[in-house]
Design a protein around this motif. Sequence first.
Motif, short mmCIF file in Angstrom:
data_model
loop_
_atom_site.label_atom_id
_atom_site.label_comp_id
_atom_site.label_asym_id
_atom_site.label_seq_id
_atom_site.Cartn_x
_atom_site.Cartn_y
_atom_site.Cartn_z
N PHE A 51 0.80 -1.23 0.00
CA PHE A 51 0.00 0.00 0.00
C PHE A 51 0.83 1.29 0.00
N CYS A 52 2.06 1.23 0.51
CA CYS A 52 2.84 2.47 0.68
C CYS A 52 3.04 3.19 -0.65
N PRO A 53 2.63 4.44 -0.75
CA PRO A 53 2.77 5.18 -2.01
C PRO A 53 4.19 5.72 -2.23
N GLU A 54 5.02 5.61 -1.19
CA GLU A 54 6.35 6.22 -1.27
C GLU A 54 7.40 5.31 -1.91
N ARG A 55 7.19 4.01 -1.81
CA ARG A 55 8.23 3.09 -2.29
C ARG A 55 7.62 2.03 -3.20
N ALA A 59 8.31 -0.44 1.76
CA ALA A 59 7.49 0.50 2.54
C ALA A 59 8.39 1.49 3.24
N CYS A 60 7.94 2.72 3.37
CA CYS A 60 8.76 3.75 4.01
C CYS A 60 8.62 3.67 5.52
N GLY A 61 7.46 3.20 6.00
CA GLY A 61 7.25 3.09 7.44
C GLY A 61 6.85 4.40 8.09
N ALA A 62 6.91 5.51 7.34
CA ALA A 62 6.68 6.82 7.95
C ALA A 62 5.43 7.52 7.42
N CYS A 63 4.98 7.17 6.23
CA CYS A 63 3.84 7.89 5.64
C CYS A 63 2.55 7.53 6.38
N ILE A 64 1.51 8.26 6.07
CA ILE A 64 0.25 8.05 6.77
C ILE A 64 -0.29 6.64 6.53
N THR A 65 -0.11 6.12 5.30
CA THR A 65 -0.58 4.76 4.99
C THR A 65 0.16 3.73 5.84
N CYS A 66 1.49 3.83 5.87
CA CYS A 66 2.28 2.88 6.67
C CYS A 66 1.88 2.96 8.15
N ARG A 67 1.66 4.19 8.61
CA ARG A 67 1.35 4.34 10.04
C ARG A 67 -0.03 3.81 10.38
ZN LIG Z 1 4.86 4.42 3.55
#
Ligand SMILES: [Zn+2]
Length: 326
Positions: A51-55, A59-67
Motif C-alpha cells: 500500500f505504501c505510495p512512497e516506495r 514500505a517507508c514506514g513513515a507515511c500516513i498509509t504505513c502508520r
Molecule cells: Zn509508507
Amino acid sequence: MTWTQFTQQPRASELLYHSLRNDRLAHAYLLTGPKGAGKKQMALHLAKSLFCPEREADACGACITCRRIEGGNHPDVMFITPDGASIKIDQIRALQKEMAMRAVESHHKVYIIEHVEKMTTQAANSLLKFLEEPPAGVLALLLTEHSHAILPTILSRCQIVQFSPLSAEAIAGELRRDGVLAGMAQVASHITTNVEEAKVLSQSESFAQLRNLVIQLIQECKQRNSSALFTIHDMLQKSDKIKEELPLFLDLLILWLRDILYVQVGRHAHLINSDQQDVLQGQALVWTKAELLHGIDLVMETKNRIERNANVQLALERLVLQIQEG
Ligand SMILES: [Zn+2]
C-alpha cells in the motif's frame, strides 16, 4: 524498515520480497517460527509494501498509509487475534464478509491472523473454505509458533515461510540498540531466544540483582564456612518472587561457572559476562576445571529437581554443600 534490513531472517524476507517485486505473491502464506523471531513485523511490512505510495515493492514506514497499517487503522488490512483462548467462527465469518467487499484504497486487501493454531474446528473449516476460493486481490498472512498444530488441509493451501530462532548475537545487538548495557545484553541474549523476553529480562531490576547474587555465592562457596548457606537463606526470605525467579537464577549460575571455565582456557572472546572479566579472572584462580564442570552438572540437576517440585530450600542447600565438597 526496508526489506534489506531483515538481516536476521534472510530466507523469509528474500522469499517474500522476491515474490512481491515480481508480482507473484501467493494467495496465502503461513509465517511459522519461534516467538520473537519477527513474524508479525514482517507480515506488517509486507502489508505496508503493498500500500505504501512512497516506495516501489517496499514500505517507508513513515507515511500516513504505513502508520495506519502499523496502528491497525487501515480499511484494507484486517487483523485477527484469539478472542480469549481461541479464534472463533464468528471472527472468521466477519473476516470473510469484510474481505468480500471491494478494497477502499487500492485493489488489494490483506488479512493477518495471529496464533492461527488457536482456531476452533468450526473456525478452521470456515477459513479452509475461504482459502480454497480466495477472492481476487486478497492476501492471507497466517502466523504461528506451532505449525504442527494446524490442519494439514490448511497447510497445503499456504506457502510456508519458515522463520529461524534469532542468534544470541542478534538478540544482544537488538538490546544494545535499545540502550541496554552491553554486558547485560550479552547475558540476557544467552538466557532466551525470544527478543521480547530478553528485553524485559535485561531491563528488570531483579535481573541485575540475581546476577550479583550469583557472583557473591560463587565467591562464598570457596570460603569453607557457612556464608554461602546464609546467602541462600537470605535470598529465599527476602524475595517473594523467588519461585518465579529461580530458573533464571540457576541459568545465570550456569553461565557464570561456564565463564570461569572460559577464562581458564583463555577463551576471553567467548565470555558471556564479559563486563565482569576482573571478577572472573580472580575466581578462575581458585576453581579447578573439574570443580567447575561438576558444578555445572549439579546446577542442572538442581534445576530438574526443582522443576519436579522438590523443596526449594533443601534443593539449594544441597547444591551449595555439594559444590563446596567439590
Ligand atoms: Zn509508507
